[in-house]
Design a protein around this motif. Sequence first.
Motif, PDB file in Angstrom:
ATOM      1  N   LEU A   1       0.839  -1.196   0.000  1.00 52.36           N
ATOM      2  CA  LEU A   1       0.000   0.000   0.000  1.00 52.36           C
ATOM      3  C   LEU A   1       0.871   1.241   0.000  1.00 52.36           C
ATOM      4  N   MET A   2       0.461   2.272  -0.718  1.00 59.66           N
ATOM      5  CA  MET A   2       1.168   3.543  -0.640  1.00 59.66           C
ATOM      6  C   MET A   2       0.691   4.254   0.617  1.00 59.66           C
ATOM      7  N   VAL A   3       1.520   4.209   1.669  1.00 63.39           N
ATOM      8  CA  VAL A   3       1.167   4.728   2.979  1.00 63.39           C
ATOM      9  C   VAL A   3       1.406   6.230   3.061  1.00 63.39           C
ATOM     10  N   TYR A   4       2.449   6.706   2.385  1.00 65.02           N
ATOM     11  CA  TYR A   4       2.868   8.098   2.514  1.00 65.02           C
ATOM     12  C   TYR A   4       3.635   8.483   1.256  1.00 65.02           C
ATOM     13  N   MET A   5       3.434   9.703   0.794  1.00 59.81           N
ATOM     14  CA  MET A   5       4.198  10.210  -0.341  1.00 59.81           C
ATOM     15  C   MET A   5       4.620  11.640  -0.065  1.00 59.81           C
ATOM     16  N   LYS A   6       5.876  11.924  -0.325  1.00 60.76           N
ATOM     17  CA  LYS A   6       6.403  13.280  -0.188  1.00 60.76           C
ATOM     18  C   LYS A   6       6.783  13.793  -1.564  1.00 60.76           C
ATOM     19  N   VAL A   7       6.246  14.940  -1.935  1.00 66.20           N
ATOM     20  CA  VAL A   7       6.577  15.578  -3.208  1.00 66.20           C
ATOM     21  C   VAL A   7       7.390  16.823  -2.893  1.00 66.20           C
ATOM     22  N   ASP A   8       8.627  16.831  -3.326  1.00 68.14           N
ATOM     23  CA  ASP A   8       9.534  17.937  -3.005  1.00 68.14           C
ATOM     24  C   ASP A   8      10.511  18.075  -4.170  1.00 68.14           C
ATOM     25  N   GLY A   9      10.078  18.758  -5.201  1.00 62.01           N
ATOM     26  CA  GLY A   9      10.910  18.829  -6.396  1.00 62.01           C
ATOM     27  C   GLY A   9      11.004  20.232  -6.954  1.00 62.01           C
ATOM     28  N   PRO A  10      11.849  20.430  -7.951  1.00 62.90           N
ATOM     29  CA  PRO A  10      12.093  21.761  -8.499  1.00 62.90           C
ATOM     30  C   PRO A  10      11.023  22.249  -9.472  1.00 62.90           C
ATOM     31  N   VAL A  11      10.099  21.391  -9.901  1.00 65.45           N
ATOM     32  CA  VAL A  11       9.106  21.800 -10.899  1.00 65.45           C
ATOM     33  C   VAL A  11       7.939  22.536 -10.240  1.00 65.45           C
ATOM     34  N   LEU A  12       7.405  21.980  -9.128  1.00 64.13           N
ATOM     35  CA  LEU A  12       6.298  22.624  -8.432  1.00 64.13           C
ATOM     36  C   LEU A  12       6.805  23.777  -7.557  1.00 64.13           C
ATOM     37  N   PRO A  13       5.977  24.814  -7.368  1.00 63.35           N
ATOM     38  CA  PRO A  13       6.401  25.949  -6.531  1.00 63.35           C
ATOM     39  C   PRO A  13       6.241  25.671  -5.034  1.00 63.35           C
TER      40      PRO A  13
ATOM     41  N   ASN B   1       5.955  22.187  -1.852  1.00 60.45           N
ATOM     42  CA  ASN B   1       6.040  20.755  -1.588  1.00 60.45           C
ATOM     43  C   ASN B   1       4.874  20.356  -0.681  1.00 60.45           C
ATOM     44  N   PHE B   2       4.519  19.087  -0.714  1.00 60.02           N
ATOM     45  CA  PHE B   2       3.413  18.611   0.099  1.00 60.02           C
ATOM     46  C   PHE B   2       3.573  17.117   0.353  1.00 60.02           C
ATOM     47  N   THR B   3       2.741  16.595   1.239  1.00 59.80           N
ATOM     48  CA  THR B   3       2.785  15.173   1.572  1.00 59.80           C
ATOM     49  C   THR B   3       1.383  14.586   1.520  1.00 59.80           C
ATOM     50  N   LEU B   4       1.305  13.290   1.240  1.00 58.49           N
ATOM     51  CA  LEU B   4       0.057  12.536   1.269  1.00 58.49           C
ATOM     52  C   LEU B   4       0.151  11.519   2.401  1.00 58.49           C
TER      53      LEU B   4
END
Length: 279
Positions: A217-229, A231-234
């Motif tokens: 299961l995808m329990v947690y996701m962190k998005v932290d990259g140079p494209v988006l202005p 970052n956020f987490t799921l």
Amino acid sequence: MLAPMAARAQEREILMRDSLSVMRGNAGVVPLWIGEELRYKVKYGIIGVGEGRMGVARLDTINGWTTYVAEMHIKGLGMDQTSYSWIDTEKLFSRRFVKEEEDRPREYDFLPEERLVHQIEHLDSTWSIETSEPLDDIAFVYLARTLPLKVGQIYEYNRYFKEERNPIILKVLRRDKRKVGAGEFNTIVVQPIIPKSSLFAEGGNAEIHLSDDERRLMVYMKVDGPVLPFNFTLHLEEFREGRALGDDGDGEEQGDKEDDSGKSSVGNPPRAHRPDPPN
């Protein structure tokens, strides 16, 4: 210097062979995806700012091939994005990809046997690809869930459907423990990298925590990259487990039928509307 370089090259070749064998059902995790429903809280820091969902509502057929219809939806921080991937049930590659955004909807039909991509929404065009087993962003995440995922492994593919975004990479970083609304999970932490991707861009620090069991299961996701202005987490809040292809009568006969309810709680993905490849 030559010996270590040769060893690394041999190791990478072995990993590629391993990943290909997984796709053909010879190793790794058996997908438990049919009817799976995962719901998330989207956070910016510690503040809840939205919601997300992920799952496989049903099976469908693309040009006679049975596919999982996988969905990922993220809403929050000004983002409202839903993506669907029609994933081949046998080899786990994408046969169709739809990305719904208010200002720029996109839809792609893949013709893997001909090594062609046909974009039929936003921009009507056709181009060739090097692979007969293409991947999109969502199919890449689902494929990752079936791999052996030993810490320290790096999987590399030249199979993204836009050639300029290859190679796509999956790094297996570590094991961890993650507590979310749905409970506490032992996890395997992976880092997906897709050049120029809004979620998994090269140079970012995106992470996906998968449950360290047969469900992945995808329990947690962190998005932290140079494209988006930003970052956020799921964070996984609640889930319904899925089942394997063929369990409880699921299978080929269900490919062109609706659920008994008419609409899955995961979402209502559009049906494949092209019975035949485009001219």
